[in-house]
Design an enzyme around this catalytic site. Structure first.
Site, PDB file in Angstrom:
ATOM      1  N   GLY A   1       6.806  29.520  27.227  1.00 45.12           N
ATOM      2  CA  GLY A   1       5.747  28.761  26.580  1.00 45.12           C
ATOM      3  C   GLY A   1       6.190  27.380  26.181  1.00 45.12           C
ATOM      4  N   SER A   2       6.780  27.277  24.999  1.00 42.29           N
ATOM      5  CA  SER A   2       7.056  25.956  24.428  1.00 42.29           C
ATOM      6  C   SER A   2       8.043  25.123  25.251  1.00 42.29           C
ATOM      7  CB  SER A   2       7.564  26.099  22.996  1.00 42.29           C
ATOM      8  OG  SER A   2       8.686  26.931  22.963  1.00 42.29           O
TER       9      SER A   2
ATOM     10  N   GLY B   1       4.577  30.695  19.200  1.00 48.06           N
ATOM     11  CA  GLY B   1       5.470  30.119  20.198  1.00 48.06           C
ATOM     12  C   GLY B   1       6.570  29.336  19.488  1.00 48.06           C
TER      13      GLY B   1
ATOM     14  N   MET C   1      -2.072  41.142  21.474  1.00 50.95           N
ATOM     15  CA  MET C   1      -1.420  41.362  20.175  1.00 50.95           C
ATOM     16  C   MET C   1      -2.542  41.639  19.182  1.00 50.95           C
ATOM     17  SD  MET C   1       1.410  38.370  20.539  1.00 50.95           S
ATOM     18  CE  MET C   1       0.561  37.613  21.910  1.00 50.95           C
TER      19      MET C   1
ATOM     20  N   GLY D   1       3.490  36.410  17.587  1.00 51.77           N
ATOM     21  CA  GLY D   1       2.569  35.638  16.744  1.00 51.77           C
ATOM     22  C   GLY D   1       2.643  34.134  16.945  1.00 51.77           C
TER      23      GLY D   1
ATOM     24  N   ASP E   1       9.703  38.042  26.527  1.00 48.04           N
ATOM     25  CA  ASP E   1       8.715  37.103  25.994  1.00 48.04           C
ATOM     26  C   ASP E   1       9.192  36.562  24.661  1.00 48.04           C
ATOM     27  OD1 ASP E   1       6.465  35.733  25.248  1.00 48.04           O
ATOM     28  OD2 ASP E   1       5.129  37.467  25.189  1.00 48.04           O
ATOM     29  N   GLY E   2       9.474  35.249  24.667  1.00 45.50           N
ATOM     30  CA  GLY E   2       9.863  34.583  23.437  1.00 45.50           C
ATOM     31  C   GLY E   2      11.209  33.889  23.544  1.00 45.50           C
ATOM     32  N   GLY E   3      11.199  32.571  23.374  1.00 48.22           N
ATOM     33  CA  GLY E   3      12.447  31.808  23.383  1.00 48.22           C
ATOM     34  C   GLY E   3      13.105  31.698  24.746  1.00 48.22           C
TER      35      GLY E   3
ATOM     36  N   SER F   1       3.210  30.991  29.492  1.00 43.92           N
ATOM     37  CA  SER F   1       2.257  31.305  28.428  1.00 43.92           C
ATOM     38  C   SER F   1       1.526  30.015  28.084  1.00 43.92           C
ATOM     39  CB  SER F   1       3.003  31.804  27.194  1.00 43.92           C
ATOM     40  OG  SER F   1       2.205  31.604  26.044  1.00 43.92           O
TER      41      SER F   1
ATOM     42  N   MET G   1       9.646  42.136  23.527  1.00 42.30           N
ATOM     43  CA  MET G   1       9.517  40.897  22.740  1.00 42.30           C
ATOM     44  C   MET G   1      10.923  40.419  22.360  1.00 42.30           C
ATOM     45  SD  MET G   1       6.304  39.969  22.484  1.00 42.30           S
ATOM     46  CE  MET G   1       6.756  38.519  21.544  1.00 42.30           C
TER      47      MET G   1
ATOM     48  N   MET H   1      -4.496  37.093  20.210  1.00 43.44           N
ATOM     49  CA  MET H   1      -4.126  37.512  18.840  1.00 43.44           C
ATOM     50  C   MET H   1      -5.388  37.649  17.998  1.00 43.44           C
ATOM     51  SD  MET H   1      -0.870  35.018  18.228  1.00 43.44           S
ATOM     52  CE  MET H   1       0.261  34.585  19.580  1.00 43.44           C
TER      53      MET H   1
ATOM     54  N   ASP I   1      -1.912  34.945  25.692  1.00 44.78           N
ATOM     55  CA  ASP I   1      -1.563  35.543  24.396  1.00 44.78           C
ATOM     56  C   ASP I   1      -2.802  35.692  23.520  1.00 44.78           C
ATOM     57  OD1 ASP I   1       1.324  35.953  24.489  1.00 44.78           O
ATOM     58  OD2 ASP I   1       1.411  33.781  24.771  1.00 44.78           O
TER      59      ASP I   1
ATOM     60  N   HIS J   1      -1.775  39.548  27.210  1.00 47.91           N
ATOM     61  CA  HIS J   1      -0.841  40.162  26.260  1.00 47.91           C
ATOM     62  C   HIS J   1      -1.619  40.333  24.963  1.00 47.91           C
ATOM     63  CE1 HIS J   1       3.043  39.570  23.630  1.00 47.91           C
ATOM     64  NE2 HIS J   1       2.544  40.793  23.538  1.00 47.91           N
TER      65      HIS J   1
ATOM     66  N   HIS K   1       0.180  33.971  31.701  1.00 46.49           N
ATOM     67  CA  HIS K   1       0.332  34.889  30.563  1.00 46.49           C
ATOM     68  C   HIS K   1      -0.583  34.431  29.425  1.00 46.49           C
ATOM     69  CE1 HIS K   1       2.791  37.662  28.047  1.00 46.49           C
ATOM     70  NE2 HIS K   1       2.621  36.750  27.089  1.00 46.49           N
TER      71      HIS K   1
HETATM   72  C1  DX5 Z   1       4.517  35.057  21.064  1.00 50.90           C
HETATM   73  C2  DX5 Z   1       3.912  35.097  22.436  1.00 50.90           C
HETATM   74  C3  DX5 Z   1       4.667  34.374  23.473  1.00 50.90           C
HETATM   75  C4  DX5 Z   1       4.889  32.924  23.180  1.00 50.90           C
HETATM   76  C5  DX5 Z   1       6.100  32.472  23.923  1.00 50.90           C
HETATM   77  O1  DX5 Z   1       3.842  35.937  20.245  1.00 50.90           O
HETATM   78  O2  DX5 Z   1       3.763  36.422  22.884  1.00 50.90           O
HETATM   79  O3  DX5 Z   1       4.084  34.560  24.754  1.00 50.90           O
HETATM   80  O4  DX5 Z   1       3.812  32.112  23.496  1.00 50.90           O
HETATM   81  O5  DX5 Z   1       6.358  31.181  23.541  1.00 50.90           O
HETATM   82  P1  DX5 Z   1       7.827  30.569  23.574  1.00 50.90           P
HETATM   83  O6  DX5 Z   1       8.248  30.499  25.016  1.00 50.90           O
HETATM   84  O7  DX5 Z   1       7.624  29.238  22.951  1.00 50.90           O
HETATM   85  O8  DX5 Z   1       8.703  31.460  22.767  1.00 50.90           O
HETATM   86 ZN    ZN Z   2       3.129  36.794  25.032  1.00 46.88          ZN
END
Ligand code: DX5
Ligand code: ZN
Length: 214
Positions: free
Chosen positions: A193-194, A144, A68, A142, A171-173, A8, A137, A37, A35, A66, A33
């Site tokens: 992502g992060s 990262g 959102m 919302g 997706d996430g963490g 991401s 999710m 929003m 994101d 993705h 990916h």
């Molecule tokens: C959150 C996003 C994710 C996010 C993941 O709303 O959909 O794609 O960027 O980031 P990490 O890997 O840091 O959780």
């Molecule tokens: Zn995402």
């Protein structure tokens, strides 16, 4: 079933993304990916189709949006035209998920549906026959950098049992600890992502994560 890493770009410097995306794809990531929003479905606003269009020509990978956003169908054509081969909308953002998935196929793109942590698998069960991917999710959408929610893995396992050939994305963490756990539960597409954005060497980190995908 293939296993793919889907970095991401959310946690990277968006003003200087080309180099990072080239490194990610060079390191073995097969999906980018994106994101998106809208400040309504989730509080932050990120970017739209024109940003994706600008990035697209330099990268040889599947672009997945993705979304959102509320009324996601309003953006389908724009993101397909910008070069997204897969578009993921949220089940909570529409009353017509089956029709939305059909319309994505009519546009020639893969259809994905995402569910928030508070949404059960049953919400998408009757559209499993038509979607290419379900995104579970593993944090609240919302932002990262949040902590992985292990309770979501039950949904992954349930989906894998219901449709063995489905792409199941988490997706996430996701990091080197949580990726193997999610893989064992039945996921085969991993958004990161992060963890990557924080790495001292992006190239080494993406390679490590790709190896974990197996
Ligand atoms: C959150 C996003 C994710 C996010 C993941 O709303 O959909 O794609 O960027 O980031 P990490 O890997 O840091 O959780
Ligand atoms: Zn995402």
């Amino acid at each position: 079933m293939t296993c793919d890493l889907a970095p991401s770009i959310l946690s990277f410097d968006l003003a200087d993304l080309r180099q990072s995306v080239e490194t990610l794809v060079g390191g073995g990531a097969t999906i980018v990916h994106l994101d998106v929003m809208d400040g309504q479905f989730v509080p932050p606003i990120t970017f739209g189709d024109s940003y994706v269009k600008a990035l697209r020509p330099t990268v040889d990978a599947l672009f997945e949006a993705h979304l959102m956003i509320q009324t996601p169908e309003r953006q389908f054509e724009a993101f397909a035209a910008a070069g997204c081969g897969r578009i993921i909308f949220h089940a909570e953002a529409t009353a017509h998920s089956y029709r939305l998935a059909q319309s994505l196929h009519d546009m020639g793109v893969q259809a994905g549906v995402a569910i928030n942590p508070g949404t059960p698998v049953e919400m998408v069960q009757s559209i499993l026959e038509i979607v290419d991917l379900v995104l579970v999710m593993t944090v609240n959408p919302g932002w990262g950098g949040q902590k992985f929610l292990p309770a979501m893995l039950e949904k992954v396992t349930k989906l894998r049992t219901l449709r063995p050939d489905l792409h199941i994305e988490v997706d996430g963490g996701i990091d080197p600890v949580t990726l193997p756990i999610a893989r064992l539960a039945g996921a085969n597409v991993f958004v990161v992502g992060s963890h990557l954005a924080r790495a001292a060497s992006l190239s080494d980190s993406v390679k490590e994560m790709v190896l974990l995908c197996g």
